[in-house]
Design an enzyme around this catalytic site. Sequence first.
Site, PDB file in Angstrom:
ATOM      1  N   MET A 153       0.726  -1.216  -0.036  1.00 19.07           N
ATOM      2  CA  MET A 153      -0.003   0.034  -0.139  1.00 19.07           C
ATOM      3  C   MET A 153       1.055   1.255  -0.082  1.00 19.07           C
ATOM      4  SD  MET A 153      -2.977   0.969  -0.235  1.00 19.07           S
ATOM      5  CE  MET A 153      -4.241  -0.107   0.275  1.00 19.07           C
ATOM      6  N   GLY A 154       1.795   1.390  -0.989  1.00 20.43           N
ATOM      7  CA  GLY A 154       2.327   2.578  -1.463  1.00 20.43           C
ATOM      8  C   GLY A 154       1.561   3.559  -2.043  1.00 20.43           C
ATOM      9  N   ILE A 156       1.246   3.902  -5.375  1.00 14.43           N
ATOM     10  CA  ILE A 156       0.590   3.043  -6.398  1.00 14.43           C
ATOM     11  C   ILE A 156      -0.630   2.366  -6.035  1.00 14.43           C
ATOM     12  CG2 ILE A 156       0.645   1.414  -8.224  1.00 14.43           C
ATOM     13  CD1 ILE A 156       3.324   2.454  -8.723  1.00 14.43           C
ATOM     14  N   SER A 175       0.714  -5.400   4.079  1.00 14.28           N
ATOM     15  CA  SER A 175       1.635  -4.455   4.371  1.00 14.28           C
ATOM     16  C   SER A 175       3.169  -5.230   4.166  1.00 14.28           C
ATOM     17  CB  SER A 175       1.935  -3.876   5.614  1.00 14.28           C
ATOM     18  OG  SER A 175       3.239  -3.096   5.926  1.00 14.28           O
ATOM     19  N   SER A 177       5.965  -4.206   4.413  1.00 11.01           N
ATOM     20  CA  SER A 177       7.097  -3.642   5.420  1.00 11.01           C
ATOM     21  C   SER A 177       6.976  -4.165   6.526  1.00 11.01           C
ATOM     22  CB  SER A 177       7.325  -2.288   5.174  1.00 11.01           C
ATOM     23  OG  SER A 177       6.056  -1.780   5.746  1.00 11.01           O
ATOM     24  N   THR A 231       1.613  -5.560 -11.224  1.00 14.41           N
ATOM     25  CA  THR A 231       2.513  -4.737 -11.947  1.00 14.41           C
ATOM     26  C   THR A 231       3.371  -4.050 -11.134  1.00 14.41           C
ATOM     27  OG1 THR A 231       0.795  -3.083 -11.195  1.00 14.41           O
ATOM     28  CG2 THR A 231       0.450  -3.912 -13.511  1.00 14.41           C
ATOM     29  N   ARG A 233       6.556  -5.908  -9.391  1.00 14.97           N
ATOM     30  CA  ARG A 233       8.127  -6.602  -9.963  1.00 14.97           C
ATOM     31  C   ARG A 233       7.563  -8.175 -10.097  1.00 14.97           C
ATOM     32  NH1 ARG A 233       9.083  -2.309 -11.021  1.00 14.97           N
ATOM     33  NH2 ARG A 233      10.921  -0.895 -10.577  1.00 14.97           N
ATOM     34  N   GLU A 262      12.977 -10.288 -18.360  1.00 15.93           N
ATOM     35  CA  GLU A 262      12.751  -9.351 -19.477  1.00 15.93           C
ATOM     36  C   GLU A 262      13.585  -9.151 -20.622  1.00 15.93           C
ATOM     37  OE1 GLU A 262       9.574  -7.014 -16.192  1.00 15.93           O
ATOM     38  OE2 GLU A 262      11.590  -6.114 -16.962  1.00 15.93           O
ATOM     39  N   HIS A 284       5.927  -4.898 -19.893  1.00 16.53           N
ATOM     40  CA  HIS A 284       6.388  -4.021 -19.010  1.00 16.53           C
ATOM     41  C   HIS A 284       6.324  -2.618 -19.394  1.00 16.53           C
ATOM     42  CE1 HIS A 284       9.599  -3.552 -15.532  1.00 16.53           C
ATOM     43  NE2 HIS A 284       8.708  -2.515 -15.561  1.00 16.53           N
ATOM     44  N   ALA A 286       3.788  -0.696 -18.155  1.00 19.71           N
ATOM     45  CA  ALA A 286       2.876   0.316 -17.118  1.00 19.71           C
ATOM     46  C   ALA A 286       3.422   1.463 -16.696  1.00 19.71           C
ATOM     47  CB  ALA A 286       2.620  -0.758 -15.881  1.00 19.71           C
TER      48      ALA A 286
END
Length: 311
Positions: A153-154, A156, A175, A177, A231, A233, A262, A284, A286
């Site tokens: 939940m950053g 983006i 979360s 983190s 979307t 990593r 990639e 890739h 986005a």
Amino acid sequence: MKIVFLDALTMGDTPMTEIAALGEFICYESSTAEQARQRAADCDVAIVNKIIVNDEFLDAAPKLKLVCEAGTGINNIDVEACSKRGILVRNVAGYSTDSVAQTTWMHILSLMGHTYYYRKKVFDGVYSRGSVHTDPENPFLELRGKTIGIIGMGAIGRQVAKVAEAFGMNVIYYSTSGTSHCTDYPSVSIEELLRSADVVSINAPYNNRTAGLVDYDRMKLMKPSAVLVNTGRGGIAIEEDLAKAIDNEIIAGVGLDVYVKEPLPADSPLMHTRFPERVSLTPHTAWQSVEARARLAHEMAENIKGIIPTR
């Protein structure tokens, strides 16, 4: 002041006029490691995207004052080595938030709305040859009242959550983190998120807490009607397990913009599932809306202006 962009191919036709106005500017679409060392030999600023900046690179660039990352992640740059030499490192954060959130929703809506299936039915002529005005066999589900579980939940993730609320969805998050700073939505365990969510959206960085976070055993916790979109990593959700989950009808769909390797290898199991209509893949892209790339170019110019005096 000499500024060299060593691998600008991903910027496409984005204008670099702001950067070019700051000094002598040379832009290369791509550079091998050897070419990068040669081209950075007399520069003051090196702009890089995927070029590896290590001791060998820095030894070849004695005049270097700034390494400017054309993006957010700086895992390609040995920051400690730069610091020891008094070389500054600057990246650009937040430029692609809206672009990535929009792509996330493009995948979600495509999967939940059965876009691949419907498009194929029309273009294959099945609809034209039919006797009824609609397709009663494969109805889609409404998002209102459904639950989206956001992993990470950053900035983006928050943007994805805002759009979800506009659709009338319930929002929960995990979360990555472990700190649960966001108090706008319930923070739950990864297991609870996967069990509860109708849509799982991965919007997290790749690190030792997220690597392989969603494997086959955890996918089996998901509803068979649920879809998963990544979307963030590659490697957070294990690609082989995603393909297996689609083949075995463990989940209803998967949307990916990021991959472990990639470009995505042609023999990837994701490219050869039993149900291709349940798989939505983008290369890739986005991060790279027209507006996001323009913001990136502008912020790189600001980083250079803020650190090195202009003429």
